[in-house]
Design a protein around this motif. Structure first.
Motif, PDB file in Angstrom:
ATOM      1  N   ARG A 115      13.201 -17.085 -56.293  1.00 31.41           N
ATOM      2  CA  ARG A 115      12.146 -16.875 -55.307  1.00 31.41           C
ATOM      3  C   ARG A 115      11.558 -15.471 -55.453  1.00 31.41           C
ATOM      4  O   ARG A 115      10.344 -15.282 -55.429  1.00 31.41           O
ATOM      5  CB  ARG A 115      12.719 -17.091 -53.912  1.00 31.41           C
ATOM      6  CG  ARG A 115      11.712 -17.112 -52.811  1.00 31.41           C
ATOM      7  CD  ARG A 115      12.278 -17.531 -51.458  1.00 31.41           C
ATOM      8  NE  ARG A 115      13.552 -16.942 -51.140  1.00 31.41           N
ATOM      9  CZ  ARG A 115      14.715 -17.587 -51.126  1.00 31.41           C
ATOM     10  NH1 ARG A 115      14.756 -18.871 -51.443  1.00 31.41           N
ATOM     11  NH2 ARG A 115      15.839 -16.986 -50.815  1.00 31.41           N
ATOM     12  N   GLN A 116      12.420 -14.453 -55.623  1.00 31.62           N
ATOM     13  CA  GLN A 116      11.938 -13.081 -55.776  1.00 31.62           C
ATOM     14  C   GLN A 116      11.151 -12.908 -57.073  1.00 31.62           C
ATOM     15  O   GLN A 116      10.222 -12.107 -57.125  1.00 31.62           O
ATOM     16  CB  GLN A 116      13.113 -12.102 -55.753  1.00 31.62           C
ATOM     17  CG  GLN A 116      13.737 -11.944 -54.394  1.00 31.62           C
ATOM     18  CD  GLN A 116      14.999 -11.093 -54.426  1.00 31.62           C
ATOM     19  OE1 GLN A 116      15.532 -10.775 -55.483  1.00 31.62           O
ATOM     20  NE2 GLN A 116      15.498 -10.749 -53.251  1.00 31.62           N
ATOM     21  N   ALA A 117      11.519 -13.644 -58.117  1.00 32.41           N
ATOM     22  CA  ALA A 117      10.816 -13.540 -59.399  1.00 32.41           C
ATOM     23  C   ALA A 117       9.568 -14.418 -59.443  1.00 32.41           C
ATOM     24  O   ALA A 117       8.816 -14.385 -60.418  1.00 32.41           O
ATOM     25  CB  ALA A 117      11.758 -13.918 -60.541  1.00 32.41           C
ATOM     26  N   GLY A 118       9.345 -15.221 -58.416  1.00 30.77           N
ATOM     27  CA  GLY A 118       8.163 -16.086 -58.380  1.00 30.77           C
ATOM     28  C   GLY A 118       8.285 -17.303 -59.276  1.00 30.77           C
ATOM     29  O   GLY A 118       7.278 -17.838 -59.734  1.00 30.77           O
ATOM     30  N   LEU A 119       9.524 -17.755 -59.527  1.00 29.44           N
ATOM     31  CA  LEU A 119       9.752 -18.927 -60.379  1.00 29.44           C
ATOM     32  C   LEU A 119      10.015 -20.140 -59.508  1.00 29.44           C
ATOM     33  O   LEU A 119      10.725 -20.060 -58.512  1.00 29.44           O
ATOM     34  CB  LEU A 119      10.961 -18.693 -61.295  1.00 29.44           C
ATOM     35  CG  LEU A 119      10.887 -17.474 -62.211  1.00 29.44           C
ATOM     36  CD1 LEU A 119      12.195 -17.304 -62.949  1.00 29.44           C
ATOM     37  CD2 LEU A 119       9.752 -17.621 -63.186  1.00 29.44           C
ATOM     38  N   ALA A 120       9.461 -21.270 -59.892  1.00 27.48           N
ATOM     39  CA  ALA A 120       9.684 -22.521 -59.166  1.00 27.48           C
ATOM     40  C   ALA A 120       9.625 -23.667 -60.158  1.00 27.48           C
ATOM     41  O   ALA A 120       8.873 -23.621 -61.137  1.00 27.48           O
ATOM     42  CB  ALA A 120       8.630 -22.710 -58.077  1.00 27.48           C
ATOM     43  N   GLY A 121      10.430 -24.668 -59.903  1.00 25.55           N
ATOM     44  CA  GLY A 121      10.427 -25.847 -60.754  1.00 25.55           C
ATOM     45  C   GLY A 121       9.308 -26.798 -60.379  1.00 25.55           C
ATOM     46  O   GLY A 121       8.630 -26.622 -59.370  1.00 25.55           O
ATOM     47  N   ILE A 122       9.126 -27.797 -61.207  1.00 26.71           N
ATOM     48  CA  ILE A 122       8.109 -28.813 -60.955  1.00 26.71           C
ATOM     49  C   ILE A 122       8.820 -30.073 -60.517  1.00 26.71           C
ATOM     50  O   ILE A 122       9.710 -30.570 -61.207  1.00 26.71           O
ATOM     51  CB  ILE A 122       7.260 -29.078 -62.213  1.00 26.71           C
ATOM     52  CG1 ILE A 122       6.523 -27.805 -62.607  1.00 26.71           C
ATOM     53  CG2 ILE A 122       6.288 -30.217 -61.970  1.00 26.71           C
ATOM     54  CD1 ILE A 122       5.776 -27.927 -63.907  1.00 26.71           C
ATOM     55  N   SER A 123       8.439 -30.594 -59.366  1.00 28.46           N
ATOM     56  CA  SER A 123       9.065 -31.794 -58.838  1.00 28.46           C
ATOM     57  C   SER A 123       8.380 -33.023 -59.415  1.00 28.46           C
ATOM     58  O   SER A 123       7.155 -33.131 -59.374  1.00 28.46           O
ATOM     59  CB  SER A 123       8.968 -31.816 -57.306  1.00 28.46           C
ATOM     60  OG  SER A 123       9.463 -33.037 -56.824  1.00 28.46           O
ATOM     61  N   PRO A 124       9.157 -33.977 -59.954  1.00 28.47           N
ATOM     62  CA  PRO A 124       8.519 -35.172 -60.502  1.00 28.47           C
ATOM     63  C   PRO A 124       7.968 -36.082 -59.414  1.00 28.47           C
ATOM     64  O   PRO A 124       7.160 -36.942 -59.681  1.00 28.47           O
ATOM     65  CB  PRO A 124       9.651 -35.863 -61.271  1.00 28.47           C
ATOM     66  CG  PRO A 124      10.894 -35.402 -60.609  1.00 28.47           C
ATOM     67  CD  PRO A 124      10.606 -34.013 -60.118  1.00 28.47           C
ATOM     68  N   ARG A 125       8.397 -35.889 -58.191  1.00 25.33           N
ATOM     69  CA  ARG A 125       7.959 -36.760 -57.095  1.00 25.33           C
ATOM     70  C   ARG A 125       6.554 -36.429 -56.615  1.00 25.33           C
ATOM     71  O   ARG A 125       5.916 -37.236 -55.986  1.00 25.33           O
ATOM     72  CB  ARG A 125       8.941 -36.654 -55.940  1.00 25.33           C
ATOM     73  CG  ARG A 125      10.261 -37.286 -56.265  1.00 25.33           C
ATOM     74  CD  ARG A 125      11.223 -37.161 -55.105  1.00 25.33           C
ATOM     75  NE  ARG A 125      12.558 -36.986 -55.649  1.00 25.33           N
ATOM     76  CZ  ARG A 125      13.213 -35.847 -55.706  1.00 25.33           C
ATOM     77  NH1 ARG A 125      12.667 -34.768 -55.223  1.00 25.33           N
ATOM     78  NH2 ARG A 125      14.397 -35.764 -56.238  1.00 25.33           N
ATOM     79  N   LYS A 126       6.113 -35.238 -56.891  1.00 25.63           N
ATOM     80  CA  LYS A 126       4.780 -34.858 -56.436  1.00 25.63           C
ATOM     81  C   LYS A 126       3.757 -35.409 -57.418  1.00 25.63           C
ATOM     82  O   LYS A 126       3.496 -34.816 -58.467  1.00 25.63           O
ATOM     83  CB  LYS A 126       4.654 -33.342 -56.359  1.00 25.63           C
ATOM     84  CG  LYS A 126       5.459 -32.723 -55.246  1.00 25.63           C
ATOM     85  CD  LYS A 126       5.243 -31.235 -55.210  1.00 25.63           C
ATOM     86  CE  LYS A 126       6.116 -30.594 -54.156  1.00 25.63           C
ATOM     87  NZ  LYS A 126       6.003 -29.139 -54.170  1.00 25.63           N
TER      88      LYS A 126
END
Length: 178
Positions: A115-126
């Motif tokens: 979160r602090q590094a601004g990284l997020a995964g991609i959800s296949p459900r979206k």
């Protein structure tokens, strides 16, 4: 006039910190030296803060603690794992990979660092919608005026196009009712 040697304001109160005109330096003279500013200790004493706390804080700004150094190293490794996945992996998968590599780290710590590094995964459900309407296109006329009851057989035909996601790809189904 007041008897004090301090200059007064128009309201009669003395001006704070004003010098008599006779002590002002003339042309070519240098201004008198000021006394050095008091150190931080009197301020800390007034605020009832131990001086050791202040100096520990100053030292921490210059040299981060062990935990912060570990967080910086771990964030670099998390960035690498996230980049190797093409930016797809979120914190659960990144945490699992780090554990497999033998790095003992908690799941919440991985979440916080990502979160602090601004990284997020991609959800296949979206998923995005199937139809993307062109706002400049002309709409087809509604010939039945949203009344789907037919007065007689073979007089009104209705069609529905539906996309069903499958493992092999989208399946398009068309339902036609006479």
């Amino acid at each position: 006039m007041p008897s004090s040697s301090r200059r007064t304001r128009s309201c009669g109160r003395p001006r704070p910190y004003s010098r008599p005109s006779s002590t002002r330096p003339g042309p070519g003279e240098s201004a008198p030296r000021r006394a050095p500013a008091p150190g931080v200790e009197p301020v800390l004493r007034e605020l009832s803060i131990p001086s050791s706390t202040y100096y520990r804080w100053r030292h921490a700004k210059k040299e981060p603690c062990e935990r912060r150094r570990q967080d910086a190293e771990l964030t670099g490794r998390i960035r690498q794992v996230h980049q190797d996945s093409g930016g797809i992996y979120g914190s659960p998968r990144v945490h699992a990979i780090l554990r497999r590599e033998g790095i003992q780290v908690g799941r919440k710590r991985v979440e916080r660092l990502m979160r602090q590094a601004g990284l997020a995964g991609i959800s296949p459900r979206k998923g995005k919608g199937f139809t993307r309407r062109d706002p400049d296109a002309d709409l087809a006329p509604d010939l039945v005026q949203r009344d789907f009851t037919a007065p007689a057989p073979n007089r009104l035909w209705v069609t529905d196009l539906t996309m069903i996601p499958t493992r092999e790809g989208p399946l398009l189904t068309i339902f036609t009712c006479p």
